[in-house]
Each structure stands twice: as C-alpha cells, then as structure tokens.
Design a protein around this motif. Structure first.
Motif, PDB file in Angstrom:
ATOM      1  N   GLU A  14      29.311 105.445  37.395  1.00  0.00           N
ATOM      2  CA  GLU A  14      28.664 106.766  37.441  1.00  0.00           C
ATOM      3  C   GLU A  14      27.385 106.758  38.255  1.00  0.00           C
ATOM      4  OE1 GLU A  14      28.936 109.212  33.831  1.00  0.00           O
ATOM      5  OE2 GLU A  14      29.782 107.432  32.873  1.00  0.00           O
TER       6      GLU A  14
ATOM      7  N   GLY B 165      27.723 105.930  41.881  1.00  0.00           N
ATOM      8  CA  GLY B 165      28.095 105.887  43.293  1.00  0.00           C
ATOM      9  C   GLY B 165      28.197 104.483  43.852  1.00  0.00           C
ATOM     10  N   VAL B 166      28.345 103.490  42.978  1.00  0.00           N
ATOM     11  CA  VAL B 166      28.352 102.101  43.427  1.00  0.00           C
ATOM     12  C   VAL B 166      29.758 101.504  43.460  1.00  0.00           C
ATOM     13  CG1 VAL B 166      27.528  99.768  42.873  1.00  0.00           C
ATOM     14  CG2 VAL B 166      26.012 101.725  42.575  1.00  0.00           C
ATOM     15  N   CYS B 167      30.572 101.807  42.446  1.00  0.00           N
ATOM     16  CA  CYS B 167      31.815 101.043  42.273  1.00  0.00           C
ATOM     17  C   CYS B 167      33.007 101.603  43.049  1.00  0.00           C
ATOM     18  CB  CYS B 167      32.157 100.944  40.793  1.00  0.00           C
ATOM     19  SG  CYS B 167      32.702 102.513  40.074  1.00  0.00           S
TER      20      CYS B 167
ATOM     21  N   THR C 280      35.177 103.751  41.910  1.00  0.00           N
ATOM     22  CA  THR C 280      36.293 104.106  41.030  1.00  0.00           C
ATOM     23  C   THR C 280      36.664 105.586  41.128  1.00  0.00           C
ATOM     24  OG1 THR C 280      35.695 102.354  39.505  1.00  0.00           O
ATOM     25  CG2 THR C 280      37.030 104.123  38.597  1.00  0.00           C
ATOM     26  N   CYS C 281      35.691 106.455  41.338  1.00  0.00           N
ATOM     27  CA  CYS C 281      35.965 107.898  41.320  1.00  0.00           C
ATOM     28  C   CYS C 281      36.181 108.464  42.722  1.00  0.00           C
ATOM     29  CB  CYS C 281      34.831 108.638  40.613  1.00  0.00           C
ATOM     30  SG  CYS C 281      33.275 108.539  41.511  1.00  0.00           S
TER      31      CYS C 281
ATOM     32  N   THR D  17      32.864 110.495  46.260  1.00  0.00           N
ATOM     33  CA  THR D  17      32.697 110.095  44.865  1.00  0.00           C
ATOM     34  C   THR D  17      32.366 111.339  44.045  1.00  0.00           C
ATOM     35  OG1 THR D  17      30.397 109.566  45.371  1.00  0.00           O
ATOM     36  CG2 THR D  17      31.947 107.725  45.296  1.00  0.00           C
TER      37      THR D  17
ATOM     38  N   CYS E 265      31.232 111.256  40.941  1.00  0.00           N
ATOM     39  CA  CYS E 265      30.177 111.029  39.951  1.00  0.00           C
ATOM     40  C   CYS E 265      28.800 111.413  40.465  1.00  0.00           C
ATOM     41  CB  CYS E 265      30.169 109.577  39.484  1.00  0.00           C
ATOM     42  SG  CYS E 265      29.771 108.394  40.795  1.00  0.00           S
TER      43      CYS E 265
HETATM   44  S1  FES Z   1      31.331 105.401  42.213  1.00  0.00           S
HETATM   45 FE1  FES Z   1      31.497 104.400  40.300  1.00  0.00          FE
HETATM   46  S2  FES Z   1      32.180 105.966  38.991  1.00  0.00           S
HETATM   47 FE2  FES Z   1      31.776 107.001  40.823  1.00  0.00          FE
END
Ligand code: FES
Length: 323
Positions: A273, A275-277, A279-280, A308, A310
């Motif tokens: 949540e 903007g790092v991973c 996932t979204c 992203t 998030c």
């Molecule tokens: S970039 Fe990690 S949850 Fe949105």
C-alpha cells in the motif's frame, strides 16, 4: 495471517540475532528454520516482512549478497509511521519465527561502471551497505557517503568505519562541523561519464542530493534513487474511475482508488500500500494516470500501460482500468 496466494514467494525464517545498532535502530539477522540456504539476492534488494494481520513492510537487505545463510535487516523505530516498525522493535525477539517474501529488487546496482557513489540519508544506509559489500567484493571503485543526524544515530558503524579507514566511506553529521556537511558536487568534482550515483533516504534528502547531482552535470540516467519510506499521498482533485466490470466511482482527494473500489466490493490485491511492491498494478485502458509509485521504471510510467491503485492518481478527469 499472510495471504499465501498473493505477492512473491513467502518464506518462514527465524530471528537468529537482534542487535541495537544505534538510537532507535536495530538489526535483525534472519535464517531459515531448518538451516538450509536462503534464496540468493542482489545488492539493493528488499524483502516484505509480515508483521501482523494485514501489516506488511519492506526492508532492505544490508548484508553481503554472497551470504546465503542469512539476511540482515536494519530497522528504524519510527513512532510517526503507521506502526510497523514500532511492532518490530517491540515484538521481534530472537527465536521468533516470522514470514517474509522472497527478495525482490527495484534498486539495481550496475556492476561494470567506472565509479559508484552511494549516498545514504539516515536509515537509507541499508540497501547501500549491500551495494558497498558487492562493489568491495568486485574490487570496484566506490565511495559511500553516510549522512546522519548525530553519532548516536550511526548504525552499522563497524562496517562503515572499516570502509572509512580504507578511504571509501565518509560520514557526515548534521549536528557537527558545517565543514563536515555533505555536498555531492564537491565529491563529484568533474563527474566521469561512467560515474553512477545511488541515493536512498527521506524524500527531501533524495531531492536535495538529486538536485546537486544534476547541478554537477551528471546525466539523469546515471542517478538511481530509492525512497526508504513512501507515505501514501492522495492529495489531488477528485476524478472518476470506470472499470471493465462496469463500475463507475468518484475518487475523492483523500482516498485511494483501491480504498474506494474495495468499498464497492472489488477485489483489489494489495500488499505494501505504498507503491513499492507492484502487487496492485492494473492495466489502464483509457485516461492518463498520475504515477506515484516507485515500483515502475520511468519508461513504464511513461507508457501509461499500468498503474498502482494503492497510491497513484489521475491527470485526466476519467480513467478506465481493467479490473
Ligand atoms: S504497489 Fe504495493 S500494494 Fe500497491
């Protein structure tokens, strides 16, 4: 419990050692639960650490990437954060088994360049330590500049002081002699064409050093940054998001796209949540995103193919996303 169907491969590891590194900074040494080797990592990589239900934080690996028997993390206790680091300092004791994601890297080190200048602000030292280890092992030319508020905040001092003795590390104190203050321009002098700069720390610090690098005529393609903490920032005008499933919602200035979609029953995969991973990340079919993540490259952001949910916003009044 972590959702083992989402995000990167997950690993259970045991906390084999915990050390006080400096005021409010601890290091954790993580090992596999059965003594086997851990997945290899590259300098600059981080892992997701599952701290509690729905609480996941990213921490950089700061040990030598040649080591496969352990991961070492450095963690600043930040009461102003959303509570993850406070829980780690309070609850993560030696012997505890925790869940982490396999290492991932958004902050790649180029190993075959003439000179690497590593610039750390505070706890931003952690990914740069693994880079310094790697460059040292390769016998590459590098300089590590470590900017800290005071000596009490100097973490990983044994490693840094060893490089300092070699003339490859330089410590700059905010509360010390102004002559000790860090100025990238004077470190670069006339930057060679094959000099690359890596910067990690708070956003204001990164902006300051980046501006100095640009002023010193360093090509932006040779400036690499990683924010160690990204506070979600939602401020911008409201805009409308339409989904391929037929939903149309307004995103107000103080809420994320993900928050609003979840309220409307959309299953949005989330992890950091911040903007790092990544996932979204979601395909964008129409409209122009305002990218606020750090998981996509500049080229990926410019393509506007994904965004992203998030943390990113919209530059156009409407977005159509494939979800
Ligand atoms: S970039 Fe990690 S949850 Fe949105």
């Amino acid at each position: 419990m972590p959702d083992r169907t989402a995000g990167p491969e997950l690993l259970d590891v045991v906390i084999a050692d915990r050390r006080s590194q400096a005021d409010d900074i601890i290091s954790l040494e993580l090992r596999s639960t059965d003594g086997s080797s851990l997945p290899a990592f590259d300098a600059g990589a981080h892992v997701d650490v599952y701290i509690g239900d729905d609480v996941v934080r990213q921490y950089s690996l700061c040990n030598d990437p040649r080591e496969t028997h352990r991961y070492v993390l450095g963690i600043l206790r930040d009461p102003a954060s959303r509570g993850g680091s406070v829980a780690v300092h309070r609850d993560f004791k030696v012997g505890k088994t925790i869940t982490i994601g396999a290492p991932r890297n958004n902050f790649h080190l180029l190993e075959n360049v003439g000179k690497s200048i590593l610039v750390a602000g505070g706890i931003g030292i952690t990914p740069l330590l693994s880079m310094a280890h790697r460059l040292s092992a390769l016998d590459r030319d590098f300089a590590l500049h470590y900017c800290v508020r005071s000596d009490a905040r100097l973490a990983f001092r044994d490693e840094v002081k060893a490089w300092q003795t070699d003339g490859r590390a330089f410590i700059h104190y905010d509360d010390g002699d102004p002559g000790q203050g860090f100025h990238l321009a004077s470190s670069l002098m006339v930057p060679a064409d094959d000099t690359h700069v890596y910067i990690c720390g708070p956003t204001g610090f990164i902006d300051f050093v980046t501006n100095e690098a640009v002023a010193a005529k360093l090509d932006p393609s040779r400036i690499h940054v990683e924010h160690f903490s990204l506070a979600p920032s939602h401020s911008s005008d409201s805009f409308v998001v339409r989904t391929t499933s037929g939903l149309e919602v307004e995103i107000p200035p103080d809420r994320s796209i993900a928050d609003v979609l979840i309220d409307h029953g959309v299953d949005v995969p989330l992890l950091c949540e911040q903007g790092v991973c990544g996932t979204c990340l979601t395909p964008v079919l129409d409209g122009i995103p305002d990218h606020r993540d750090s998981c996509q490259s500049d080229d990926e952001k410019a393509s506007n193919e994904q965004m992203t949910l998030c943390c990113s916003r919209a530059k156009s009044k409407h977005l159509l996303i494939d979800i």
